[in-house]
Design an enzyme around this catalytic site. Sequence first.
Site, PDB file in Angstrom:
ATOM      1  CG  ASN A 112      -3.734  -3.463 -11.232  1.00 42.95           C
ATOM      2  OD1 ASN A 112      -2.793  -3.004 -11.884  1.00 42.95           O
ATOM      3  ND2 ASN A 112      -4.155  -2.907 -10.126  1.00 42.95           N
ATOM      4  CG  ASP A 144       9.483 -13.536   9.432  1.00 43.56           C
ATOM      5  OD1 ASP A 144       9.775 -13.089   8.300  1.00 43.56           O
ATOM      6  OD2 ASP A 144       9.138 -12.813  10.387  1.00 43.56           O
ATOM      7  CD  GLN A 148       2.897  -3.826   1.760  1.00 43.14           C
ATOM      8  OE1 GLN A 148       1.662  -3.915   1.722  1.00 43.14           O
ATOM      9  NE2 GLN A 148       3.561  -2.978   0.990  1.00 43.14           N
ATOM     10  CG  LEU A 191       4.877 -14.124   7.477  1.00 46.83           C
ATOM     11  CD1 LEU A 191       4.495 -12.662   7.327  1.00 46.83           C
ATOM     12  CD2 LEU A 191       5.834 -14.307   8.650  1.00 46.83           C
ATOM     13  CB  ILE A 244     -13.994   6.160  -7.558  1.00 48.99           C
ATOM     14  CG1 ILE A 244     -14.811   5.001  -8.144  1.00 48.99           C
ATOM     15  CG2 ILE A 244     -12.898   6.625  -8.511  1.00 48.99           C
ATOM     16  CD1 ILE A 244     -15.445   5.296  -9.495  1.00 48.99           C
ATOM     17  CE  LYS A 250       6.654  -7.113  -5.042  1.00 51.25           C
ATOM     18  NZ  LYS A 250       6.909  -8.551  -5.050  1.00 51.25           N
ATOM     19  CB  VAL A 282      -9.620  -1.484  -7.096  1.00 55.37           C
ATOM     20  CG1 VAL A 282      -9.272  -2.149  -8.420  1.00 55.37           C
ATOM     21  CG2 VAL A 282     -10.819  -0.574  -7.259  1.00 55.37           C
ATOM     22  CB  ALA A 294       6.726 -14.194   0.436  1.00 56.85           C
ATOM     23  CE1 TYR A 347       4.080  -4.350  -3.842  1.00 55.57           C
ATOM     24  CE2 TYR A 347       3.530  -3.057  -5.781  1.00 55.57           C
ATOM     25  CZ  TYR A 347       3.655  -4.278  -5.154  1.00 55.57           C
ATOM     26  OH  TYR A 347       3.360  -5.427  -5.842  1.00 55.57           O
TER      27      TYR A 347
END
Length: 295
Positions: free
Chosen positions: A162, A47, A70, A31, A193, A139, A177, A68, A135
């Site tokens: 992560n 897009d 979110q 995007l 935290i 996925k 984080v 790609a 989320y």
Amino acid sequence: MRILVTGASGQIGSYVLERLADEYDAVGVDLKVPTIKAIKDIVIRGDLRDFNFVRKVVRGVDVVIHLAAQVSVENSWKDPVYDVENNIMTTINLLEAGIKTGLDRFIYISSAAVYGDPHHIPIDEEHPKNPLSPYGVSKLTGEHYCRIFSEKVHTVIVRPFNVFSARMDPANPYSGVIARFISRVKQNLPPIIYGDGRQTRDFVHVKDVVNFIEIALRKGKSGEAYNVGTGKETSILELAEIIMDLARVKGSPEFGKPRKGDIKRSCADISKARKLGFEPETDLKKDLKDIFDKI
Ligand code: UD2
């Protein structure tokens, strides 16, 4: 071989495209225009929620590496519809257009969030999937589409834990984080935290994720999923200490309310990826030191 990397301006996508462009006829789509000079001219803006655009961009492509997305668990609660559009619709559009245009291989970048709270540690690929957030659900839905379409196109699912790198965006409140903590200590403020800080994550440097994506491209089995992590568990409290030490910030972290749908423990069993030749090189303390000034 022509490769299309989606999400090419993002944290993982930009590294993947940079690496593959040396060896293959690789282009990206995003995007946004990437800020990385080396890939600026090979990223098409567009897009992936728009099927007509997807059809055009996929034509003549042999491999799609679908990054790609979110990516924020928190944002998926704030705007679950946006999450569905960007994580599910883009995936179906690419699969559907790819199958019609004779795509050879589809590498889907999923997430460790599909597992939810672990029944056992380390988490292997067969572990039950009970996502705790929109989320995680989006996925996992993408994974199901890959699986059911795997008879028509060779699909490989990658589940990173992560991921961190020098290209995390500290200005974005939805960044991971590590970026959030580094941004706080650079302002001489303690990290915040969420919860008691005893929740754990398997932090994996982007170089390992890129290495595994290259392996998956060559050797990944169709319809199969592979974890990508280090097999090491670090608590958020430990992470805060490491980053405060790096910045020589004294005192203690601040504590806030736990996040909704936050997974308590996360640590990858990477035996399956290892069988394909993967060996992680992440060294959390050293890598954090290296990226600290670059963020
Ligand atoms: C990350 C990824 C997600 C997915 C998943 C796989 C991001 C933004 N999210 O979700 O895309 O791949 O990993 O496991 O990269 N925390 C704090 N203080 C802060 C920020 C976070 O305490 O300022 C805590 C948070 O509550 C959580 C942990 O740190 O317990 C990790 O949070 P995160 O947003 O970095 O990533 P996560 O695991 O939700």
